[in-house]
Design a protein around this motif. Sequence first.
Motif, PDB file in Angstrom:
ATOM      1  N   LEU A 120       0.825  -1.205   0.000  1.00 33.02           N
ATOM      2  CA  LEU A 120       0.000   0.000   0.000  1.00 33.02           C
ATOM      3  C   LEU A 120       0.861   1.257   0.000  1.00 33.02           C
ATOM      4  O   LEU A 120       0.493   2.271  -0.603  1.00 33.02           O
ATOM      5  CB  LEU A 120      -0.926   0.004   1.218  1.00 33.02           C
ATOM      6  CG  LEU A 120      -2.205  -0.821   1.139  1.00 33.02           C
ATOM      7  CD1 LEU A 120      -2.946  -0.737   2.462  1.00 33.02           C
ATOM      8  CD2 LEU A 120      -3.095  -0.369  -0.015  1.00 33.02           C
ATOM      9  N   ALA A 121       2.005   1.201   0.674  1.00 29.70           N
ATOM     10  CA  ALA A 121       2.915   2.349   0.688  1.00 29.70           C
ATOM     11  C   ALA A 121       3.390   2.655  -0.721  1.00 29.70           C
ATOM     12  O   ALA A 121       3.437   3.819  -1.140  1.00 29.70           O
ATOM     13  CB  ALA A 121       4.098   2.071   1.608  1.00 29.70           C
ATOM     14  N   MET A 122       3.736   1.618  -1.469  1.00 34.21           N
ATOM     15  CA  MET A 122       4.192   1.818  -2.841  1.00 34.21           C
ATOM     16  C   MET A 122       3.069   2.386  -3.704  1.00 34.21           C
ATOM     17  O   MET A 122       3.281   3.308  -4.501  1.00 34.21           O
ATOM     18  CB  MET A 122       4.685   0.493  -3.422  1.00 34.21           C
ATOM     19  CG  MET A 122       5.358   0.627  -4.776  1.00 34.21           C
ATOM     20  SD  MET A 122       6.827   1.660  -4.688  1.00 34.21           S
ATOM     21  CE  MET A 122       7.541   1.368  -6.308  1.00 34.21           C
ATOM     22  N   THR A 146      -7.708 -10.686  -7.847  1.00 32.54           N
ATOM     23  CA  THR A 146      -8.708 -10.262  -6.870  1.00 32.54           C
ATOM     24  C   THR A 146      -8.170 -10.279  -5.437  1.00 32.54           C
ATOM     25  O   THR A 146      -8.470  -9.384  -4.639  1.00 32.54           O
ATOM     26  CB  THR A 146      -9.950 -11.167  -6.974  1.00 32.54           C
ATOM     27  OG1 THR A 146     -10.458 -11.105  -8.314  1.00 32.54           O
ATOM     28  CG2 THR A 146     -11.028 -10.728  -6.013  1.00 32.54           C
ATOM     29  N   LYS A 147      -7.342 -11.267  -5.104  1.00 28.84           N
ATOM     30  CA  LYS A 147      -6.824 -11.385  -3.734  1.00 28.84           C
ATOM     31  C   LYS A 147      -5.926 -10.212  -3.351  1.00 28.84           C
ATOM     32  O   LYS A 147      -5.675  -9.984  -2.162  1.00 28.84           O
ATOM     33  CB  LYS A 147      -6.054 -12.688  -3.571  1.00 28.84           C
ATOM     34  CG  LYS A 147      -4.821 -12.798  -4.458  1.00 28.84           C
ATOM     35  CD  LYS A 147      -4.130 -14.143  -4.302  1.00 28.84           C
ATOM     36  CE  LYS A 147      -2.905 -14.244  -5.194  1.00 28.84           C
ATOM     37  NZ  LYS A 147      -2.233 -15.565  -5.079  1.00 28.84           N
ATOM     38  N   ALA A 148      -5.443  -9.444  -4.343  1.00 29.28           N
ATOM     39  CA  ALA A 148      -4.544  -8.319  -4.068  1.00 29.28           C
ATOM     40  C   ALA A 148      -5.283  -6.990  -3.964  1.00 29.28           C
ATOM     41  O   ALA A 148      -4.666  -5.963  -3.682  1.00 29.28           O
ATOM     42  CB  ALA A 148      -3.474  -8.226  -5.152  1.00 29.28           C
ATOM     43  N   ILE A 149      -6.596  -6.999  -4.195  1.00 28.36           N
ATOM     44  CA  ILE A 149      -7.382  -5.767  -4.146  1.00 28.36           C
ATOM     45  C   ILE A 149      -8.250  -5.776  -2.888  1.00 28.36           C
ATOM     46  O   ILE A 149      -9.099  -6.654  -2.702  1.00 28.36           O
ATOM     47  CB  ILE A 149      -8.254  -5.617  -5.398  1.00 28.36           C
ATOM     48  CG1 ILE A 149      -7.373  -5.532  -6.649  1.00 28.36           C
ATOM     49  CG2 ILE A 149      -9.144  -4.375  -5.286  1.00 28.36           C
ATOM     50  CD1 ILE A 149      -8.150  -5.468  -7.950  1.00 28.36           C
ATOM     51  N   HIS A 150      -8.019  -4.804  -2.018  1.00 30.35           N
ATOM     52  CA  HIS A 150      -8.722  -4.731  -0.746  1.00 30.35           C
ATOM     53  C   HIS A 150      -9.458  -3.392  -0.640  1.00 30.35           C
ATOM     54  O   HIS A 150      -9.266  -2.499  -1.485  1.00 30.35           O
ATOM     55  CB  HIS A 150      -7.738  -4.878   0.407  1.00 30.35           C
ATOM     56  CG  HIS A 150      -6.814  -6.047   0.251  1.00 30.35           C
ATOM     57  ND1 HIS A 150      -7.220  -7.333   0.484  1.00 30.35           N
ATOM     58  CD2 HIS A 150      -5.506  -6.116  -0.134  1.00 30.35           C
ATOM     59  CE1 HIS A 150      -6.201  -8.158   0.269  1.00 30.35           C
ATOM     60  NE2 HIS A 150      -5.151  -7.445  -0.107  1.00 30.35           N
ATOM     61  N   THR A 153      -7.110  -0.624  -0.669  1.00 33.96           N
ATOM     62  CA  THR A 153      -6.602  -0.300  -2.007  1.00 33.96           C
ATOM     63  C   THR A 153      -7.504   0.727  -2.672  1.00 33.96           C
ATOM     64  O   THR A 153      -7.047   1.749  -3.205  1.00 33.96           O
ATOM     65  CB  THR A 153      -6.548  -1.568  -2.883  1.00 33.96           C
ATOM     66  OG1 THR A 153      -5.875  -2.611  -2.181  1.00 33.96           O
ATOM     67  CG2 THR A 153      -5.843  -1.285  -4.199  1.00 33.96           C
ATOM     68  N   LEU A 154      -8.798   0.465  -2.649  1.00 35.09           N
ATOM     69  CA  LEU A 154      -9.759   1.356  -3.297  1.00 35.09           C
ATOM     70  C   LEU A 154      -9.817   2.718  -2.609  1.00 35.09           C
ATOM     71  O   LEU A 154      -9.968   3.757  -3.266  1.00 35.09           O
ATOM     72  CB  LEU A 154     -11.135   0.705  -3.311  1.00 35.09           C
ATOM     73  CG  LEU A 154     -11.202  -0.681  -3.987  1.00 35.09           C
ATOM     74  CD1 LEU A 154     -12.611  -1.236  -3.928  1.00 35.09           C
ATOM     75  CD2 LEU A 154     -10.710  -0.616  -5.421  1.00 35.09           C
ATOM     76  N   LYS A 155      -9.671   2.713  -1.290  1.00 36.67           N
ATOM     77  CA  LYS A 155      -9.692   3.979  -0.554  1.00 36.67           C
ATOM     78  C   LYS A 155      -8.527   4.881  -0.955  1.00 36.67           C
ATOM     79  O   LYS A 155      -8.663   6.111  -0.996  1.00 36.67           O
ATOM     80  CB  LYS A 155      -9.672   3.710   0.951  1.00 36.67           C
ATOM     81  CG  LYS A 155     -11.009   3.223   1.504  1.00 36.67           C
ATOM     82  CD  LYS A 155     -10.942   3.044   3.016  1.00 36.67           C
ATOM     83  CE  LYS A 155     -12.303   2.629   3.568  1.00 36.67           C
ATOM     84  NZ  LYS A 155     -12.252   2.419   5.043  1.00 36.67           N
ATOM     85  N   GLY A 162      -9.637  10.032  -7.154  1.00 34.59           N
ATOM     86  CA  GLY A 162     -11.030  10.434  -7.256  1.00 34.59           C
ATOM     87  C   GLY A 162     -11.967   9.243  -7.136  1.00 34.59           C
ATOM     88  O   GLY A 162     -11.537   8.132  -6.795  1.00 34.59           O
ATOM     89  N   PRO A 163     -13.271   9.449  -7.394  1.00 33.51           N
ATOM     90  CA  PRO A 163     -14.264   8.379  -7.268  1.00 33.51           C
ATOM     91  C   PRO A 163     -13.832   7.118  -8.027  1.00 33.51           C
ATOM     92  O   PRO A 163     -13.337   7.208  -9.158  1.00 33.51           O
ATOM     93  CB  PRO A 163     -15.525   8.985  -7.891  1.00 33.51           C
ATOM     94  CG  PRO A 163     -15.338  10.464  -7.719  1.00 33.51           C
ATOM     95  CD  PRO A 163     -13.868  10.719  -7.860  1.00 33.51           C
ATOM     96  N   THR A 164     -14.035   5.962  -7.401  1.00 38.72           N
ATOM     97  CA  THR A 164     -13.465   4.727  -7.928  1.00 38.72           C
ATOM     98  C   THR A 164     -14.509   3.617  -7.993  1.00 38.72           C
ATOM     99  O   THR A 164     -15.267   3.409  -7.046  1.00 38.72           O
ATOM    100  CB  THR A 164     -12.281   4.282  -7.043  1.00 38.72           C
ATOM    101  OG1 THR A 164     -11.270   5.296  -7.075  1.00 38.72           O
ATOM    102  CG2 THR A 164     -11.689   2.972  -7.523  1.00 38.72           C
ATOM    103  N   LYS A 165     -14.520   2.923  -9.129  1.00 39.22           N
ATOM    104  CA  LYS A 165     -15.381   1.761  -9.322  1.00 39.22           C
ATOM    105  C   LYS A 165     -14.517   0.553  -9.670  1.00 39.22           C
ATOM    106  O   LYS A 165     -13.358   0.697 -10.051  1.00 39.22           O
ATOM    107  CB  LYS A 165     -16.389   2.026 -10.446  1.00 39.22           C
ATOM    108  CG  LYS A 165     -17.344   3.183 -10.181  1.00 39.22           C
ATOM    109  CD  LYS A 165     -18.296   3.382 -11.360  1.00 39.22           C
ATOM    110  CE  LYS A 165     -19.246   4.539 -11.111  1.00 39.22           C
ATOM    111  NZ  LYS A 165     -20.157   4.766 -12.272  1.00 39.22           N
ATOM    112  N   THR A 166     -15.120  -0.619  -9.549  1.00 42.44           N
ATOM    113  CA  THR A 166     -14.407  -1.836  -9.916  1.00 42.44           C
ATOM    114  C   THR A 166     -15.228  -2.654 -10.903  1.00 42.44           C
ATOM    115  O   THR A 166     -16.446  -2.490 -11.010  1.00 42.44           O
ATOM    116  CB  THR A 166     -14.097  -2.710  -8.689  1.00 42.44           C
ATOM    117  OG1 THR A 166     -15.326  -3.093  -8.073  1.00 42.44           O
ATOM    118  CG2 THR A 166     -13.237  -1.959  -7.686  1.00 42.44           C
ATOM    119  N   SER A 167     -14.545  -3.540 -11.600  1.00 39.93           N
ATOM    120  CA  SER A 167     -15.210  -4.436 -12.540  1.00 39.93           C
ATOM    121  C   SER A 167     -15.663  -5.705 -11.829  1.00 39.93           C
ATOM    122  O   SER A 167     -15.344  -5.937 -10.662  1.00 39.93           O
ATOM    123  CB  SER A 167     -14.232  -4.823 -13.654  1.00 39.93           C
ATOM    124  OG  SER A 167     -13.245  -5.704 -13.130  1.00 39.93           O
TER     125      SER A 167
END
Length: 376
Positions: A120-122, A146-150, A153-155, A162-167
Amino acid sequence: MDILSSAFGEFQLSRFPRRRKDQLRAWDAADEYILQHLSENEAINEHSKVLIVNDQFGALAVSLNQFHPESISDSWLAHAGTKENQTDNQISQEDITLHTSLNYPKQIFDIVLIKVPKSLAMLEDQLIRLKPLLTRESTIIAGAMTKAIHTSTLKLFEKIIGPTKTSLAKKKARLIFPTIDESLNITDSPYPSTYKLEGTQYQISNHAAVFSRDSLDIGTRFFLQYLPATDKYETIVDLGCGNGVVGLVAAEKNPKAVINFVDESFMAVDSAKINFIHAFGPERTAIFTPTDCLQGLAKNSFDLVLNNPPFHQQNVVGDFIAQQMFHESYAVLKKGGELWVIGNRHLGYHISLKKIFGNCITVASNKKFIILRATK
């Protein structure tokens, strides 16, 4: 050598360094998903200025070579792998511009593709550095398994971009689509961060990609207690140096020695350089080399190699890097030169060292770690 097929062509791709009987591909489902989305949504054209971040071995850059992309990575291996895969696919080296994680381009980009890093720092550091390269018209597509996206991450995307969506998930991969909000204030990156090395006056600086950047890890702490101090070492290598703490203390204990700091992370090598110069000033000689293990270092040239081998290369866990480090250490050491290794007790490094060097002794051990010494 495997074939990556997409709407942009078919390309032969290999991981780097190349190993016989390597069953791992040079790309993952997230790379495929990004390429599919680009082609199906007609998000890219011949005029697009394309930037790629964290391309592991050039899968995205090679596939999109016709658009002359620029690519940022902290990994020397990623750069080398990209160049090798360009050559294998008869792609000019001029078609892809490579940047290190410390040397971002300055221009505005239409399309930015990001392979989400584990750290997350990177990610935070990268998004802050990327924000000035974007406008409201820019398109960002991030992807990972998927296991790497938490949620965290989205926050980060929402906080910085800016505003963020996922597939939806596809082949256990997912895409992230942030929308650029130019009203968000860009803060300076909190990296490099610093901490005081316990028991010393040294302030240790750490770029975002550096392992254990907030404090001294317990393995290194144990290793530092037993580093040798003698006049016989004139040339010392801190192999897999990270922030350079091991080489720094070795330099203090061996004031006549020249230290070579070696790591495949550009940020690690730069952190080691900052820390060494801060501790000893520009007068003390040291060498700082981003490379794969000991590639490019002269054979039969060094008195001592200090090594805390990593468990993984990017997302792949195994002892193959440790084995490469041991073999290459043997090659660069002078006759009578020594390799000192720290590792978890259960890893059985002594077996490999005995096979390679013909000898191995235990310097020290505790319930978790063991320090081994092998002599050429």
